[in-house]
Scaffold this active site. Sequence first.
Site, PDB file in Angstrom:
ATOM      1  N   TYR A   1      67.335  -1.514  22.431  1.00 22.89           N
ATOM      2  CA  TYR A   1      68.057  -0.302  22.059  1.00 22.89           C
ATOM      3  C   TYR A   1      68.826   0.235  23.255  1.00 22.89           C
ATOM      4  O   TYR A   1      68.457   0.012  24.404  1.00 22.89           O
ATOM      5  CB  TYR A   1      67.145   0.739  21.417  1.00 22.89           C
ATOM      6  CG  TYR A   1      66.418   1.707  22.304  1.00 22.89           C
ATOM      7  CD1 TYR A   1      66.960   2.961  22.603  1.00 22.89           C
ATOM      8  CD2 TYR A   1      65.141   1.425  22.798  1.00 22.89           C
ATOM      9  CE1 TYR A   1      66.285   3.880  23.367  1.00 22.89           C
ATOM     10  CE2 TYR A   1      64.455   2.347  23.559  1.00 22.89           C
ATOM     11  CZ  TYR A   1      65.033   3.572  23.848  1.00 22.89           C
ATOM     12  OH  TYR A   1      64.356   4.488  24.617  1.00 22.89           O
TER      13      TYR A   1
ATOM     14  N   ASN B   1      56.444   9.888  12.457  1.00 29.75           N
ATOM     15  CA  ASN B   1      57.533   9.354  13.279  1.00 29.75           C
ATOM     16  C   ASN B   1      58.668   8.757  12.454  1.00 29.75           C
ATOM     17  O   ASN B   1      59.081   7.612  12.671  1.00 29.75           O
ATOM     18  CB  ASN B   1      56.957   8.291  14.234  1.00 29.75           C
ATOM     19  CG  ASN B   1      57.363   8.539  15.682  1.00 29.75           C
ATOM     20  OD1 ASN B   1      58.420   9.091  15.936  1.00 29.75           O
ATOM     21  ND2 ASN B   1      56.528   8.120  16.601  1.00 29.75           N
TER      22      ASN B   1
ATOM     23  N   GLU C   1      54.276   3.115  19.995  1.00 27.34           N
ATOM     24  CA  GLU C   1      52.855   2.803  20.175  1.00 27.34           C
ATOM     25  C   GLU C   1      52.529   2.452  21.630  1.00 27.34           C
ATOM     26  O   GLU C   1      51.507   2.884  22.172  1.00 27.34           O
ATOM     27  CB  GLU C   1      52.444   1.652  19.256  1.00 27.34           C
ATOM     28  CG  GLU C   1      52.641   1.945  17.774  1.00 27.34           C
ATOM     29  CD  GLU C   1      54.069   1.666  17.287  1.00 27.34           C
ATOM     30  OE1 GLU C   1      54.340   1.933  16.109  1.00 27.34           O
ATOM     31  OE2 GLU C   1      54.904   1.180  18.091  1.00 27.34           O
TER      32      GLU C   1
ATOM     33  N   GLY D   1      57.180  12.949  22.351  1.00 24.92           N
ATOM     34  CA  GLY D   1      56.239  13.025  21.237  1.00 24.92           C
ATOM     35  C   GLY D   1      55.081  12.058  21.392  1.00 24.92           C
ATOM     36  O   GLY D   1      53.944  12.347  20.990  1.00 24.92           O
ATOM     37  N   ASP D   2      55.349  10.906  21.984  1.00 23.82           N
ATOM     38  CA  ASP D   2      54.290   9.921  22.219  1.00 23.82           C
ATOM     39  C   ASP D   2      53.330  10.405  23.302  1.00 23.82           C
ATOM     40  O   ASP D   2      52.114  10.203  23.211  1.00 23.82           O
ATOM     41  CB  ASP D   2      54.904   8.577  22.605  1.00 23.82           C
ATOM     42  CG  ASP D   2      55.893   8.076  21.566  1.00 23.82           C
ATOM     43  OD1 ASP D   2      55.613   8.243  20.362  1.00 23.82           O
ATOM     44  OD2 ASP D   2      56.944   7.550  21.964  1.00 23.82           O
TER      45      ASP D   2
END
Length: 322
Positions: A92, A169, A38, A262-263
């Site tokens: 991550y 997603n 987001e 993709g975002d």
Amino acid sequence: MAGYDVVTFGETMIRFSTAPGERLETATTVEIGIGGAESNVAVALARLGRRVAWASVLPRNPFGARIAGELRRHGVDTTHIHWVDQGRAGVYYLDTGAAPRPTQVLYDRAGSAIAVCNPEDIDPALATRGRLLHLTGITPALSPSCAEITRRLLTAGTAAGIPVSIDVNYRSRLWTPKAAAETLAPLCSEATILFCGRNDAGTLWGLSGSDEEVARGLAERFDPAVTVLTAGADGALALTRDGTIYREPAVPVDVIDRVGAGDAFAAGFLHGYLDGDVALGLRLGVRLAALKMTVRGDLAVLSDDDIAACLADAGSSHTIVR
């Protein structure tokens, strides 16, 4: 009058990544960045000149400060963050690959501040303060409270007549296809714009065939005003409720980092959609996705010249306003 063009909510993590040719197992240094679906969309839209607000839950520690500070630097409004004195930011790790060795992602996000938050921490009325609400299928997978916040925002937005975009997603490390399909189906049924990858449509809902057939299958199941199907190197297509189909081939690119592409695509599409032009959104989406893949990190850190050239190539008359 809406205060923002787009409002969104979700988790942003600290990203530790190895340099090309290094492995997490043996690396002595790593690059530090941030990333979250987001907020990646929010940054790309902000750099396009859009007014964007991102809401989340962050701990009052250096990682929380890093996330909020970096988003602010790119023009995203972070005043709707709920700050907590206890807890942690999700992390991550990216073990950067090179063909034929794939890039691998390791998550350390369980029990993050947003995952254990109280649904009351985020005011659902925030959804009514933008021209469009953007949500993803990642956030509901984090915890029951995150799923509840997502539902509350969606309900508030739709009740106020705010268009809602949802990016499926799917993340297999967060939940099973069955759990994702069951949870996301009612959310997707409320979407004005539904983004879905070709592989996700097959994994979650068993849709197969040509891209047009898959898009029609999604449209029949969820009935959004616009169904957007992304197909990687095969480009993307958009199907409107009146049956019109728009197609756009992918742009050739020398890939540096695929994460966040993709975002960037979603941001480009929403930019065109906000100008009332689905075809423009599709053209801009594939171009922004390609540009993002030339930049290391999750964020589409593109210069004004990059963006102006991209807009011109897509046929946009929009001017970046800062």
